[in-house]
Design an enzyme around this catalytic site. Structure first.
Site, PDB file in Angstrom:
ATOM      1  N   ASP A 173      33.020 -22.114  37.257  1.00  0.00           N
ATOM      2  CA  ASP A 173      31.429 -22.074  36.701  1.00  0.00           C
ATOM      3  C   ASP A 173      31.339 -22.506  35.158  1.00  0.00           C
ATOM      4  O   ASP A 173      31.129 -21.494  34.303  1.00  0.00           O
ATOM      5  CB  ASP A 173      30.618 -21.052  37.074  1.00  0.00           C
ATOM      6  CG  ASP A 173      29.125 -21.101  36.751  1.00  0.00           C
ATOM      7  OD1 ASP A 173      28.818 -22.490  36.615  1.00  0.00           O
ATOM      8  OD2 ASP A 173      28.719 -20.333  37.081  1.00  0.00           O
TER       9      ASP A 173
ATOM     10  N   GLU B 161      24.879 -32.285  38.671  1.00  0.00           N
ATOM     11  CA  GLU B 161      23.278 -32.127  38.987  1.00  0.00           C
ATOM     12  C   GLU B 161      22.386 -33.212  38.914  1.00  0.00           C
ATOM     13  O   GLU B 161      22.518 -34.013  37.795  1.00  0.00           O
ATOM     14  CB  GLU B 161      22.827 -30.812  37.905  1.00  0.00           C
ATOM     15  CG  GLU B 161      21.466 -30.152  38.622  1.00  0.00           C
ATOM     16  CD  GLU B 161      21.424 -28.534  38.321  1.00  0.00           C
ATOM     17  OE1 GLU B 161      20.428 -28.296  38.044  1.00  0.00           O
ATOM     18  OE2 GLU B 161      22.405 -27.997  38.106  1.00  0.00           O
TER      19      GLU B 161
ATOM     20  N   LYS C 155      24.262 -31.908  42.799  1.00  0.00           N
ATOM     21  CA  LYS C 155      23.451 -30.635  42.947  1.00  0.00           C
ATOM     22  C   LYS C 155      21.727 -30.884  42.742  1.00  0.00           C
ATOM     23  O   LYS C 155      21.506 -31.729  41.955  1.00  0.00           O
ATOM     24  CB  LYS C 155      23.790 -29.884  41.822  1.00  0.00           C
ATOM     25  CG  LYS C 155      25.076 -29.354  42.155  1.00  0.00           C
ATOM     26  CD  LYS C 155      25.658 -28.431  40.922  1.00  0.00           C
ATOM     27  CE  LYS C 155      25.031 -27.020  40.678  1.00  0.00           C
ATOM     28  NZ  LYS C 155      25.659 -26.578  39.327  1.00  0.00           N
TER      29      LYS C 155
ATOM     30  N   THR D 280      21.318 -25.984  45.091  1.00  0.00           N
ATOM     31  CA  THR D 280      21.183 -25.108  43.952  1.00  0.00           C
ATOM     32  C   THR D 280      19.941 -24.309  43.747  1.00  0.00           C
ATOM     33  O   THR D 280      18.999 -24.755  44.691  1.00  0.00           O
ATOM     34  CB  THR D 280      21.842 -25.502  42.378  1.00  0.00           C
ATOM     35  OG1 THR D 280      21.864 -24.434  41.650  1.00  0.00           O
ATOM     36  CG2 THR D 280      20.644 -26.457  42.120  1.00  0.00           C
TER      37      THR D 280
ATOM     38  N   PHE E  93      22.230 -17.704  44.502  1.00  0.00           N
ATOM     39  CA  PHE E  93      22.568 -17.133  43.110  1.00  0.00           C
ATOM     40  C   PHE E  93      22.720 -15.567  43.313  1.00  0.00           C
ATOM     41  O   PHE E  93      21.456 -14.968  42.909  1.00  0.00           O
ATOM     42  CB  PHE E  93      20.998 -17.695  41.953  1.00  0.00           C
ATOM     43  CG  PHE E  93      21.644 -19.193  41.787  1.00  0.00           C
ATOM     44  CD1 PHE E  93      22.113 -19.968  42.388  1.00  0.00           C
ATOM     45  CD2 PHE E  93      21.106 -19.389  40.297  1.00  0.00           C
ATOM     46  CE1 PHE E  93      22.724 -21.273  41.756  1.00  0.00           C
ATOM     47  CE2 PHE E  93      21.341 -20.710  40.040  1.00  0.00           C
ATOM     48  CZ  PHE E  93      22.130 -21.542  40.440  1.00  0.00           C
TER      49      PHE E  93
END
Length: 329
Positions: free
Chosen positions: A27, A106, A142, A166, A188
């Protein structure tokens, strides 16, 4: 874990032990960290790319993209959008030279409620990767886990474009994503933990952590009902959360937490298994759009954290755009 297994485990650090039953994803947009900890996959977004572009050792990426894109003949907002797209793909392509697996890239989060906008942006990013010689099998697009975002992902999956949902905070979002046959979801953990910690004015640890409980619930539901969508725990605040989710399909971990795990040789117990999930007593959640929106609205944490996440990612895209625009002057 048997005594023999514990002996073998303690010869390995905790990060190595976790890699034995969970795919570890980096990440970060920092290449040195990726090289150091050797994850299988990598993930990026405008927030990470913006942070990376502020570091001297990554400025050459932006310089290269600016040089190439200024030949495009575009101007104004269209030129800026083109540069950002190329920059995201430039970082993703460089990551794929390091990791053997996939990279998540993303879409513009400002398309979170725009099905066609999300689809168009995803196709554009995949086309840019193709120009770099990278096939779509190595890329995950994403998209925020709104109703519209999941609809866009459902169409993209049918086209062979794999998606990573996401900003996912609830079981209804996860169930709808699985029904849409998306490749992967990113619940998350840390942001759920943050919300409950602030709301209830108390700390949480171990299996009582609401973020951990959320991912465990989703993982159990998927494995129980045989969904193929992968579960990737994300947004961790501490190694305890990671250890509680050992056995999850994937975990995306920051360099700081990977470092902590690599410095400990304590045994790691696998907490999540398909076998345990299969034996759970669960009722299938039936969802149409009305039911999805109602259940989502009933969940104050999921509603607030999804909205907050969209605003935050959108703000970081604007920062990146302003930074790039400054370079164009």
């Amino acid at each position: 874990m048997s005594v023999a297994d514990q002996k073998i485990a303690t010869q390995l650090n905790q990060l190595e032990q976790i890699k034995g039953f969970t795919t570890v994803v980096a990440d970060t947009a920092d290449f040195e960290s990726i090289r150091q900890f050797k994850p299988l996959d990598a993930t990026t977004n405008p927030s990470l790319v913006y942070a990376a572009t502020q570091k001297e050792n990554y400025t050459h990426f932006l310089d290269e993209v600016l040089t190439d894109c200024q030949k495009s003949g575009l101007s104004g907002a269209a030129q800026l959008e083109d540069i950002i797209d190329h920059l995201l793909v430039r970082f993703g392509s460089a990551m794929l030279e390091i990791v053997p697996g996939r990279v998540s890239t993303e879409t513009d989060v400002r398309y979170s409620f725009d099905v066609e906008g999300s689809i168009k942006k995803a196709r554009r990013l995949i086309a840019l990767y193709k120009e770099q010689g990278i096939e779509r099998e190595r890329v995950l697009i994403k998209i925020a886990s709104t109703w519209e975002g999941i609809m866009a992902a459902e169409q993209l999956q049918k086209e062979g474009i794999k998606c990573n949902m996401t900003l996912l905070f609830s079981l209804p979002q996860a169930v709808r994503a699985a029904e849409a046959k998306v490749q992967l979801i990113s619940p998350f953990v840390g942001r759920i933990y943050d919300w409950f910690k602030a709301a209830n004015k108390r700390d949480y640890s171990g299996s009582e952590d609401p973020g951990v409980q959320s991912v465990r619930e989703i993982y159990t539901y998927y494995k129980h009902f045989g969904y193929e969508t992968e579960v990737m725990g994300a947004s961790f605040r501490n190694v305890g959360q990671i250890l509680e989710l050992a056995g999850c399909d994937l975990l995306t971990i920051s360099p700081e937490l990977m470092k902590q795990l690599s410095e400990s040789h304590e045994p790691v117990e696998r907490k999540l298994t398909p076998e345990k999930a299969k034996s759970a007593k669960l009722k299938r959640l039936e969802l149409d759009e009305k039911k999805f929106r109602y259940l989502f609205n009933e969940d104050a944490m999921a509603t607030e954290k999804t909205a907050e996440g969209i605003r935050k990612f959108a703000s970081d895209i604007v920062k990146l755009e302003k930074f790039v625009a400054g370079k164009l002057r």
